[in-house]
Design an enzyme around this catalytic site. Structure first.
Site, short mmCIF file in Angstrom:
data_model
loop_
_atom_site.label_atom_id
_atom_site.label_comp_id
_atom_site.label_asym_id
_atom_site.label_seq_id
_atom_site.Cartn_x
_atom_site.Cartn_y
_atom_site.Cartn_z
CB CYS A 156 -1.41 -0.16 1.42
SG CYS A 156 -2.05 -1.36 1.09
CB SER A 157 3.85 2.43 1.16
OG SER A 157 3.61 2.35 2.65
#
Length: 373
Positions: A156-157
């Site tokens: 997700c980063s």
């Protein structure tokens, strides 16, 4: 050192969407059928009875009300519970390439750039549809961009890590303008038979133009004041799907080949880590929290974002200070914080500062502090 700006963004969402009521209707129908088919085993205690879901439960747990999806029919089919996404021939643009092109064209238009101005393409997302050739190179070629391209994955980063990679490329002189894209087909790795997570994800693609400030001409430019990355290994968010699965016959199709998480542990462990990173990052850049006008946070869970922003600011954040888009889009993995930025940036005036922050599997945390020019 060269000044770097974010000069344009783009967003692509599929045409179809699913409301909580629609998703719950399909899930509860599946639960009813499962429990009937396994009634004797459930009574004997060898199979666990499934529990129905509700729209109220989903909204309270996450803040999500609906999500865009690549394919609605397959997800709501109680005998399938996954999207229909046919494979394409090698001579066709892949689906992630197609999504990236649509978002990229918006970002290029917003930044006032053409493909001739772009030197590099970074494909940063949580799940890539193949190992090689790199989807980024496919996007590069489909758009007619010269230079280089590569894929990267930090769950997700990925987008914030991608912004740092682009910033570094510009500051070291290997590129003047970088296109960073985040095509997320999260519904393809979602277990729609799991009550605790079947509602979490949606599909979307974002695109960001990062370039040398001296070359930027767009109306809305944000100078990158600094980037900060952090990773800490954890099994609390995991997806074990990979090419080695075929080598163990017993592992094929097991639940861990889709998204799994220990939500309570993630909430307890990640929230303080993210708040601490943002706080320290601001301190390193001599930026006071009083001077922070906007927080574009990863759109995973409303309660997480509320807690993080409160810890950073020392008070409850307003909707303007920490905009939320997950009610309409759900969790779109790396695209989430960029969607929030894309939709809620143009009202800032010169000198106002904000932070784009993402967090997720890894654990991984990325923060990008920016200032409106």
């Amino acid at each position: 050192m060269k000044q770097v700006v974010i000069s344009g963004t783009g967003l692509y969402t599929p045409a179809q969407s699913i409301s909580n009521d629609e998703l719950v209707g399909a899930f509860n129908s599946y639960v009813e059928t499962f429990n009937k088919q396994n009634a004797s085993e459930i009574e004997a205690g060898t199979v666990t009875e499934l529990v129905p879901s509700s729209s109220a439960f989903i909204e309270k747990a996450s803040g999500i009300k609906s999500r865009y999806v690549t394919n609605k029919e397959g997800i709501l089919d109680t005998e399938r519970m996954k999207p229909f996404i046919p494979e394409r021939t090698n001579d066709e643009n892949s689906i992630q390439c197609e999504m990236a092109i649509k978002a990229a064209k918006q970002a290029l238009e917003q930044s006032g750039k053409t493909v001739d101005d772009v030197d590099a393409v970074i494909m940063a997302c949580s799940n890539l549809q193949r190992a090689y050739p790199a989807v980024a190179v496919e996007v590069q070629t489909a758009l007619g961009i010269k230079g280089f391209a590569y894929d990267m994955n930090v769950a997700c980063s990925s987008a914030t890590f991608g912004i740092q990679a682009a910033t570094n490329a510009i500051q070291t002189g290997s590129a003047k303008c970088v296109l960073m894209v985040n095509p997320e087909i999260c519904t393809a790795h979602m277990n729609f038979c799991d009550r605790d997570s079947h509602f979490i994800f949606g599909d979307a693609c974002t695109a960001v133009i990062i370039e040398d400030a001296d070359l930027a001409t767009s109306e809305h430019q944000f100078k990158v004041l600094g980037t900060k990355l952090q990773t800490v290994f954890s099994n609390n968010i995991r997806n074990n799907f990979g090419f080695l699965n075929r080598c163990d016959d017993d592992s094929v199709g097991t639940p861990d080949k889709l998204f799994i998480q220990n939500g309570r542990k993630v909430f307890k462990e990640v929230c303080p880590m993210v708040a601490e990173q943002i706080t320290h990052h601001l301190e390193e850049l001599s930026v006071s929290t009083d001077d922070l006008s906007r927080m574009w946070l990863h759109q995973a869970n409303l309660n997480m974002n509320s807690l993080i922003s409160k810890r950073v600011l020392g008070r409850e954040a307003t909707e303007q200070e920490a905009p939320v888009i997950l009610d309409r889009y759900a969790n779109t993995s790396s695209a989430g914080s960029i969607i929030a930025y894309h939709l809620h940036k143009e009202d800032l005036v010169a000198g106002q500062k904000g932070v784009i922050c993402s967090f997720g599997g890894g654990y991984s945390i990325g923060s990008v502090v920016i200032e409106k020019q």
